[in-house]
Scaffold this motif. Structure first.
Motif, PDB file in Angstrom:
ATOM      1  N   LEU A 273      -1.389  19.594  -3.989  1.00 27.12           N
ATOM      2  CA  LEU A 273      -1.186  18.348  -4.704  1.00 27.12           C
ATOM      3  C   LEU A 273      -0.682  18.339  -5.997  1.00 27.12           C
ATOM      4  O   LEU A 273      -0.507  17.377  -6.941  1.00 27.12           O
ATOM      5  N   LYS A 274      -0.172  19.593  -6.495  1.00 32.71           N
ATOM      6  CA  LYS A 274       0.823  19.504  -7.729  1.00 32.71           C
ATOM      7  C   LYS A 274       2.255  18.937  -7.504  1.00 32.71           C
ATOM      8  O   LYS A 274       2.713  18.723  -8.398  1.00 32.71           O
ATOM      9  N   ASP A 275       2.558  18.652  -6.235  1.00 31.43           N
ATOM     10  CA  ASP A 275       3.840  17.929  -5.993  1.00 31.43           C
ATOM     11  C   ASP A 275       3.579  16.367  -6.409  1.00 31.43           C
ATOM     12  O   ASP A 275       2.404  15.833  -5.726  1.00 31.43           O
ATOM     13  N   SER A 276       4.444  15.970  -7.080  1.00 30.60           N
ATOM     14  CA  SER A 276       4.309  14.593  -7.485  1.00 30.60           C
ATOM     15  C   SER A 276       4.460  13.689  -6.352  1.00 30.60           C
ATOM     16  O   SER A 276       4.018  12.542  -6.368  1.00 30.60           O
ATOM     17  N   ASN A 277       5.474  13.744  -5.438  1.00 30.99           N
ATOM     18  CA  ASN A 277       5.795  12.956  -4.479  1.00 30.99           C
ATOM     19  C   ASN A 277       4.397  12.834  -3.465  1.00 30.99           C
ATOM     20  O   ASN A 277       3.975  11.786  -3.096  1.00 30.99           O
ATOM     21  N   LYS A 279       1.321  13.242  -4.621  1.00 28.41           N
ATOM     22  CA  LYS A 279       0.394  12.694  -5.245  1.00 28.41           C
ATOM     23  C   LYS A 279       0.401  11.128  -5.085  1.00 28.41           C
ATOM     24  O   LYS A 279      -0.704  10.373  -4.896  1.00 28.41           O
ATOM     25  N   VAL A 280       1.643  10.608  -5.070  1.00 26.38           N
ATOM     26  CA  VAL A 280       1.945   9.253  -4.994  1.00 26.38           C
ATOM     27  C   VAL A 280       1.609   9.092  -3.494  1.00 26.38           C
ATOM     28  O   VAL A 280       1.246   7.771  -3.230  1.00 26.38           O
ATOM     29  N   GLY A 281       2.098   9.870  -2.678  1.00 30.56           N
ATOM     30  CA  GLY A 281       1.842   9.526  -1.177  1.00 30.56           C
ATOM     31  C   GLY A 281       0.642   9.599  -0.685  1.00 30.56           C
ATOM     32  O   GLY A 281       0.232   8.454   0.082  1.00 30.56           O
ATOM     33  N   VAL A 282      -0.338  10.258  -1.200  1.00 31.93           N
ATOM     34  CA  VAL A 282      -1.953  10.232  -0.944  1.00 31.93           C
ATOM     35  C   VAL A 282      -2.468   8.850  -1.440  1.00 31.93           C
ATOM     36  O   VAL A 282      -3.297   8.396  -0.669  1.00 31.93           O
ATOM     37  N   VAL A 283      -2.140   8.349  -2.554  1.00 32.40           N
ATOM     38  CA  VAL A 283      -2.420   7.198  -2.983  1.00 32.40           C
ATOM     39  C   VAL A 283      -2.105   6.020  -2.036  1.00 32.40           C
ATOM     40  O   VAL A 283      -3.098   5.023  -1.661  1.00 32.40           O
ATOM     41  N   MET A 284      -0.534   6.089  -1.734  1.00 33.23           N
ATOM     42  CA  MET A 284      -0.244   5.207  -0.886  1.00 33.23           C
ATOM     43  C   MET A 284      -0.820   5.109   0.589  1.00 33.23           C
ATOM     44  O   MET A 284      -1.048   3.998   1.029  1.00 33.23           O
ATOM     45  N   SER A 285      -1.123   6.352   1.219  1.00 39.60           N
ATOM     46  CA  SER A 285      -1.786   6.309   2.126  1.00 39.60           C
ATOM     47  C   SER A 285      -3.217   5.628   2.119  1.00 39.60           C
ATOM     48  O   SER A 285      -3.642   5.105   3.248  1.00 39.60           O
ATOM     49  N   PHE A 286      -3.798   5.899   1.036  1.00 40.09           N
ATOM     50  CA  PHE A 286      -5.126   5.619   0.876  1.00 40.09           C
ATOM     51  C   PHE A 286      -5.023   3.920   0.973  1.00 40.09           C
ATOM     52  O   PHE A 286      -6.016   3.285   1.548  1.00 40.09           O
ATOM     53  N   ILE A 287      -4.232   3.332   0.186  1.00 38.51           N
ATOM     54  CA  ILE A 287      -4.199   1.896   0.200  1.00 38.51           C
ATOM     55  C   ILE A 287      -3.604   1.393   1.480  1.00 38.51           C
ATOM     56  O   ILE A 287      -4.088   0.121   1.928  1.00 38.51           O
ATOM     57  N   MET A 288      -2.703   1.761   2.193  1.00 38.55           N
ATOM     58  CA  MET A 288      -2.376   1.694   3.443  1.00 38.55           C
ATOM     59  C   MET A 288      -3.460   1.427   4.495  1.00 38.55           C
ATOM     60  O   MET A 288      -3.752   0.559   5.133  1.00 38.55           O
ATOM     61  N   GLY A 289      -4.499   2.661   4.360  1.00 43.03           N
ATOM     62  CA  GLY A 289      -5.698   2.644   5.159  1.00 43.03           C
ATOM     63  C   GLY A 289      -6.476   1.429   5.058  1.00 43.03           C
ATOM     64  O   GLY A 289      -7.056   0.821   5.842  1.00 43.03           O
ATOM     65  N   PHE A 290      -6.653   1.149   3.613  1.00 41.85           N
ATOM     66  CA  PHE A 290      -7.620   0.098   3.099  1.00 41.85           C
ATOM     67  C   PHE A 290      -7.137  -0.866   3.883  1.00 41.85           C
ATOM     68  O   PHE A 290      -7.855  -1.962   4.447  1.00 41.85           O
ATOM     69  N   GLY A 291      -5.782  -1.522   3.648  1.00 51.05           N
ATOM     70  CA  GLY A 291      -5.291  -2.611   4.370  1.00 51.05           C
ATOM     71  C   GLY A 291      -5.251  -2.807   5.944  1.00 51.05           C
ATOM     72  O   GLY A 291      -5.494  -3.679   6.537  1.00 51.05           O
ATOM     73  N   LEU A 292      -4.899  -1.611   6.520  1.00 52.14           N
ATOM     74  CA  LEU A 292      -4.784  -1.496   7.954  1.00 52.14           C
ATOM     75  C   LEU A 292      -6.095  -1.597   8.370  1.00 52.14           C
ATOM     76  O   LEU A 292      -6.264  -2.513   9.432  1.00 52.14           O
ATOM     77  N   TYR A 293      -7.165  -0.807   8.145  1.00 52.37           N
ATOM     78  CA  TYR A 293      -8.463  -0.693   8.797  1.00 52.37           C
ATOM     79  C   TYR A 293      -9.187  -2.078   8.332  1.00 52.37           C
ATOM     80  O   TYR A 293      -9.935  -2.624   8.881  1.00 52.37           O
ATOM     81  N   GLY A 294      -8.805  -2.488   7.005  1.00 52.52           N
ATOM     82  CA  GLY A 294      -9.587  -3.761   6.560  1.00 52.52           C
ATOM     83  C   GLY A 294      -9.185  -4.907   7.308  1.00 52.52           C
ATOM     84  O   GLY A 294     -10.005  -5.812   7.590  1.00 52.52           O
ATOM     85  N   SER A 295      -7.919  -5.082   7.729  1.00 55.21           N
ATOM     86  CA  SER A 295      -7.490  -6.314   8.163  1.00 55.21           C
ATOM     87  C   SER A 295      -7.895  -5.999   9.623  1.00 55.21           C
ATOM     88  O   SER A 295      -8.053  -7.122  10.099  1.00 55.21           O
ATOM     89  N   THR A 296      -7.885  -5.125  10.218  1.00 52.13           N
ATOM     90  CA  THR A 296      -8.414  -4.745  11.677  1.00 52.13           C
ATOM     91  C   THR A 296      -9.849  -5.187  11.886  1.00 52.13           C
ATOM     92  O   THR A 296     -10.334  -5.644  12.921  1.00 52.13           O
ATOM     93  N   PHE A 297     -10.689  -4.754  10.655  1.00 50.22           N
ATOM     94  CA  PHE A 297     -11.964  -5.450  10.744  1.00 50.22           C
ATOM     95  C   PHE A 297     -12.270  -6.720  10.484  1.00 50.22           C
ATOM     96  O   PHE A 297     -13.136  -7.352  11.079  1.00 50.22           O
ATOM     97  N   ILE A 298     -11.498  -7.450   9.549  1.00 48.26           N
ATOM     98  CA  ILE A 298     -12.021  -8.576   9.210  1.00 48.26           C
ATOM     99  C   ILE A 298     -11.487  -9.731  10.021  1.00 48.26           C
ATOM    100  O   ILE A 298     -12.005 -10.752  10.244  1.00 48.26           O
TER     101      ILE A 298
END
Length: 529
Positions: A273-277, A279-298
């Motif tokens: 996780l020392k790699d800066s790309n 670091k940003v990528g895992v945050v973006m993956s988290f937010i994508m999962g938030f939107g993907l599964y959240g919208s599929t649920f709601i």
């Protein structure tokens, strides 16, 4: 320490054997992915037959997701300890037996417990299936191998909701779990017969295994998820259990990070996780999962509980969106290969997801029809298409060799974790916003206003015409108005959720600029080792 692994060309298969191995691996990946979405359209039925609240029944999804998140980063290590074939077969067996037990559950918490066990088996299927397919093809055909696997992964979320809806409407919800059993039995036999393992080197001894790391990771994720799920109904930190688990979660995270950075044989390699790309990528993956599964649920919950749709109709509504993602994926891949910066594609994906959520916020009423939601959901498909592949390649673009596999595990883990957080937070805020809107609507319902009196008298006369006395008819008229207020407050709470989801995605776009430009092509075969 482990010896040098076998040359991976030794695992290449040809002809009939390769066909069988490919079918087996894709089938197992499909089982895992379908089961993440198939339960969404059955939640209302589960809630009714098991006597559960919406918050309780959401655990059916989140327990599975938590187990996935815990086991995914450990999959590579577990394969080395037990042998890939044995680990893969054991995971299928765990998944299959747990599926049967889910169908037999008589209480909501039995179902949640077996879903957690099912998730422990299922998490391994997705990652290991990709590895097995990749290693069964020669280097020059691994692009085709990834395409075959990718199409299986894309079809899974598409199949889940309509398949779940059909089963619930024509049979009953336990059968969404029972259908896994025959497939699991066949997949286990094929795995033991045809799949081979790489020769790993020495296994760790029992006293070298990072048991503490496993325990700390489980304590951190499990405690945090409980807090998110039950905080609203238990009055957050005024509840002793919530407060205790908050301390456990914080300490679990702190000591897990310390343990993995200092232990000789870590269960998860955090140094990548020392790699800066990344670091940003895992945050973006988290937010994508938030939107993907959240919208599929709601969306299924809204269409069933507010609009009164059947489970099948709720599931079919999501199909065009998923097909859009499937059609778009090859074109996105070609754009990346031609040098289009992933940052632009990800930013476009976030913007499209914002358009989808804002559009849904705008059209939601107690009477919204399928024709109103079709195009917003198509836009959602475009948004997700522009997020999946670009975020993965962007995250891994500056990594090499073994680090690619470790980075890929982090993006997968964070996507799943984002999904479980999303569902937990959405259920909490639906309840909170619904209560607030109900209070506000009642405050504005002035019984002295002529419109309110006319509505009450019209309802009262309607009930009196059916033979009710004036007093009973008036009580029923009040109940109708109360039901209307509850329904309207629920719709307003769903609108709020979509608005805040959209703002979250819009807020992310400037942060994409933090990512430095890496190579656009990632050798996904490297990510397998």
């Amino acid at each position: 320490m482990a010896k040098a692994p076998v040359v991976q060309e030794d695992l290449v298969e040809y002809g009939f054997r390769r066909t069988i191995i490919t079918i087996t691996a894709v089938l197992c990946a499909l089982l895992e992915i379908v089961d993440t979405t198939i339960v969404n359209v059955a939640l209302n039925n589960m809630r009714g037959s098991l006597g559960a609240t919406l918050t309780d029944v959401a655990w059916v999804i989140t327990a599975y997701a938590i187990a996935n998140v815990i086991v995914i980063p450990m999959t590579s290590w577990l394969s080395q300890q037990f042998g890939r074939r044995n680990y893969f077969a054991a995971s299928i067996i765990i998944f299959t037996v747990a599926s049967f037990m889910c169908g037999n559950a008589s209480t909501i918490w039995e179902l949640v417990a077996f879903r957690f066990i099912q998730g422990l088996g299922g998490g391994a299927l997705l990652v290991t299936a990709q590895t097995i397919i990749t290693e069964s093809y020669p280097i020059e055909k691994r692009g085709m191998a990834q395409a075959i696997y990718g199409m299986g992964v894309i079809v899974g979320p598409t199949l889940g909701p309509p398949l779940g809806g059909y089963i619930v409407d024509h049979f009953s919800w336990p059968y969404i779990f029972y259908i896994n059993v025959p497939i699991g039995v066949v997949a286990t036999l094929l795995t033991l017969t045809f799949v081979r393992s790489p020769k790993y080197g020495e296994k760790l001894k029992a006293n070298q295994v990072d048991w503490l790391g496993i325990g700390l990771l489980s304590a951190f994720i499990g405690s945090l998820q409980y807090i998110l799920e039950h905080g609203q109904q238990d009055d957050w930190f005024n509840d002793n259990t919530i407060s205790t688990l908050a301390v456990i979660s914080f300490l679990g995270l702190f000591f897990f990070i310390w343990r993995e950075l200092t232990y000789k044989y870590p269960i998860v390699n955090l140094s990548v996780l020392k790699d800066s790309n990344l670091k940003v990528g895992v945050v973006m993956s988290f937010i994508m999962g938030f939107g993907l599964y959240g919208s599929t649920f709601i969306v299924p919950i809204y269409t069933q509980s507010i609009l009164g749709w059947t489970a099948t109709d709720a599931g079919l509504l999501l199909v065009p969106s998923s097909i859009t993602v499937a059609v778009l994926m090859p074109f996105i891949g070609k754009m990346i290969q031609k040098g289009v910066p992933q940052t632009y594609l990800v930013a476009l994906g976030f913007l499209m997801f914002f358009v989808f959520t804002y559009w849904m916020h705008d059209i939601m009423t107690p009477d919204t029809g399928e024709e109103h939601m079709f195009w917003p959901l198509i836009v959602r498909g475009f948004g997700l298409g522009f997020l999946f592949v670009p975020i993965t390649t962007l995250s891994l673009s500056a990594l090499k060799g073994k680090s690619i596999g470790e980075g890929a595990a982090f993006t997968g883990m964070m996507r799943q974790l984002g999904g479980s957080f999303g569902i937990a937070i959405i259920t909490t805020f639906i309840a909170r916003f619904g209560q607030e809107h109900r209070v506000n609507l009642i405050a504005h319902l002035d019984p002295t206003r002529i419109e309110v009196q006319n509505r009450l008298h019209a309802l009262q006369r309607g009930f009196m015409s059916k033979g009710f006395s004036p007093e009973v008819a008036l009580q029923k008229a009040y109940k109708v108005i109360d039901f209307g207020i509850t329904k309207q407050s629920s719709v307003l709470s769903y609108m709020d959720i979509f608005l805040y989801l959209g703002l979250l995605f819009l807020f992310c776009i400037p942060f994409i600029l933090l990512v430095k430009k890496g190579k656009n092509k990632v050798d996904m075969s490297e990510a397998m080792h």
